[in-house]
Design an enzyme around this catalytic site. Structure first.
Site, PDB file in Angstrom:
ATOM      1  N   ASN A   9       0.867  -1.174   0.000  1.00 17.45           N
ATOM      2  CA  ASN A   9       0.000   0.000   0.000  1.00 17.45           C
ATOM      3  C   ASN A   9       0.907   1.229   0.000  1.00 17.45           C
ATOM      4  OD1 ASN A   9      -1.791   2.043   0.506  1.00 17.45           O
ATOM      5  ND2 ASN A   9      -2.258   1.429   2.614  1.00 17.45           N
ATOM      6  N   LYS A  11       0.119   4.274  -0.421  1.00 17.47           N
ATOM      7  CA  LYS A  11      -0.510   5.507   0.089  1.00 17.47           C
ATOM      8  C   LYS A  11      -0.211   6.659  -0.880  1.00 17.47           C
ATOM      9  CE  LYS A  11      -0.202   3.519   4.637  1.00 17.47           C
ATOM     10  NZ  LYS A  11      -0.058   3.694   6.071  1.00 17.47           N
ATOM     11  N   HIS A  95      -9.528   1.472   4.875  1.00 18.00           N
ATOM     12  CA  HIS A  95      -8.244   1.657   5.561  1.00 18.00           C
ATOM     13  C   HIS A  95      -8.430   2.645   6.705  1.00 18.00           C
ATOM     14  CE1 HIS A  95      -4.144   2.914   6.360  1.00 18.00           C
ATOM     15  NE2 HIS A  95      -3.787   1.747   5.843  1.00 18.00           N
ATOM     16  N   GLU A  97      -6.804   5.087   7.649  1.00 18.20           N
ATOM     17  CA  GLU A  97      -6.631   6.503   7.287  1.00 18.20           C
ATOM     18  C   GLU A  97      -7.894   7.036   6.630  1.00 18.20           C
ATOM     19  OE1 GLU A  97      -2.923   5.857   5.248  1.00 18.20           O
ATOM     20  OE2 GLU A  97      -2.013   5.399   7.191  1.00 18.20           O
ATOM     21  N   GLU A 167      -5.460  -4.376  10.831  1.00 16.15           N
ATOM     22  CA  GLU A 167      -4.408  -3.370  10.985  1.00 16.15           C
ATOM     23  C   GLU A 167      -4.655  -2.577  12.266  1.00 16.15           C
ATOM     24  OE1 GLU A 167      -2.422  -2.427   6.985  1.00 16.15           O
ATOM     25  OE2 GLU A 167      -4.129  -1.100   7.195  1.00 16.15           O
ATOM     26  N   GLY A 173       2.536   2.627  10.691  1.00 17.83           N
ATOM     27  CA  GLY A 173       3.507   3.702  10.483  1.00 17.83           C
ATOM     28  C   GLY A 173       4.241   4.114  11.747  1.00 17.83           C
ATOM     29  N   SER A 212       3.397  -1.832  10.382  1.00 20.07           N
ATOM     30  CA  SER A 212       4.850  -1.938  10.560  1.00 20.07           C
ATOM     31  C   SER A 212       5.404  -3.320  10.226  1.00 20.07           C
ATOM     32  CB  SER A 212       5.254  -1.501  11.979  1.00 20.07           C
ATOM     33  OG  SER A 212       4.886  -0.145  12.195  1.00 20.07           O
ATOM     34  N   GLY A 233       2.811  -0.861   4.305  1.00 21.23           N
ATOM     35  CA  GLY A 233       2.967   0.536   3.905  1.00 21.23           C
ATOM     36  C   GLY A 233       4.431   0.869   3.724  1.00 21.23           C
TER      37      GLY A 233
HETATM   38  P1  PGA Z   1       2.813   0.548   7.658  1.00 20.05           P
HETATM   39  O1  PGA Z   1       1.352   0.782   7.031  1.00 20.05           O
HETATM   40  O2  PGA Z   1       3.320  -0.750   7.098  1.00 20.05           O
HETATM   41  O3  PGA Z   1       3.626   1.741   7.198  1.00 20.05           O
HETATM   42  O4  PGA Z   1       2.650   0.492   9.139  1.00 20.05           O
HETATM   43  C1  PGA Z   1       0.462  -0.294   6.859  1.00 20.05           C
HETATM   44  C2  PGA Z   1      -0.834   0.212   6.271  1.00 20.05           C
HETATM   45  O5  PGA Z   1      -1.287   1.306   6.635  1.00 20.05           O
HETATM   46  O6  PGA Z   1      -1.465  -0.473   5.425  1.00 20.05           O
END
Ligand code: PGA
Length: 254
Positions: A9, A11, A95, A97, A167, A173, A212, A233
């Site tokens: 992903n 983003k 997601h 976000e 998630e 993140g 992460s 991500g």
């Molecule tokens: P991250 O994001 O791997 O940077 O933690 C995962 C995601 O939001 O799908």
């Protein structure tokens, strides 16, 4: 058998040139990958060129979002049929976000999932609790509610075409990964919830972990019985890093 599914992903990262350069470097690195499904979700603006560059490879294309309507006066939105045009096999919906920054709720996520299935695009439906919710011991309530709401419009006959992504918001993140045990506990709970809704088909539904995921923790996460893949991500932005994730790098694991 559930085929593991590893999805990048990106983003709001990478312009078209950067996205194409990633694909050109990534494909040779995963040319021998077997028994896994690989998916890239670039920004909308790079879908077309990334799709063209992926043509003939085993790597599939995904969008990061979609509007549930087929067409109409929805300025700035993208319909499922438009994603079909570009060759998307998957689309991420719900997601955290989107839920937290743009106020999307389960009802909207459910409509998106159903609209995608109607166009034969497989939805990757994200669920996850915040740190406050976890600390208040509300994790299972929250995940249970999101599951029920977000899958409300999925025809049970299509259950296997849905991918879930657990998630935990506190792990996205932040560099703070859920331990494999914490993740497995929630994945098992999600599978039970899927079984209540879809019966035996639940055993065929893939549940990704996200938050992460990195080359050095993917192996242990993937070793858990109900973790069937990862939604990645930050560590998916570099070809070498994401290729090691796709291959469940054993060497990196502690
Ligand atoms: P991250 O994001 O791997 O940077 O933690 C995962 C995601 O939001 O799908």
């Amino acid at each position: 058998m559930r085929t593991p599914i590893l999805a990048a992903n990106w983003k709001m990262h990478k312009n078209v040139g950067e996205a194409v350069a990633f694909v050109e470097e990534f494909l040779p690195l995963v040319a021998d990958a077997e028994g896994v499904e690989m998916v890239l979700a670039p920004p909308f603006t790079a879908l077309d060129r990334v799709g063209q560059t992926l043509a003939g490879s085993a790597v599939k294309l995904a969008s990061q979002n979609v509007n549930p309507e087929a067409k109409g006066a929805f300025t700035g939105e993208i319909a499922p049929g438009m994603l079909v045009d570009l060759g998307c096999a998957y689309a991420i919906v719900g997601h955290s976000e989107r839920r937290h920054i743009y106020g999307e709720d389960d009802t909207l996520v459910a409509r998106k999932a159903a609209a995608l299935l109607a166009e034969d695009i497989r939805p990757i439906v994200c669920v996850g609790e915040t740190l406050d919710q976890r600390e208040a011991n509300r994790t299972f309530d929250v995940i249970g509610g999101q599951l029920e709401g977000s899958l409300a419009e999925v025809d049970p006959a299509r259950a296997e075409d849905v991918v879930l992504a657990y998630e935990p918001v506190w792990a996205i993140g932040t560099g703070r990964t859920a331990t494999p045990e914490i993740a497995q506990e929630v994945h098992a709970f999600i599978r039970e919830g899927l079984a209540k809704r879809f019966g035996e088909r639940a055993s065929q539904i893939r549940i990704q972990y996200g938050g992460s995921v990195k080359p050095d923790n993917v192996y242990e996460l993937m070793a858990q019985p109900d973790i069937d893949g990862a939604l990645v991500g930050g560590a998916s932005l570099e070809p070498e890093s994401f290729s090691r994730i796709v291959l469940f790098d054993r060497q990196g694991s502690a």
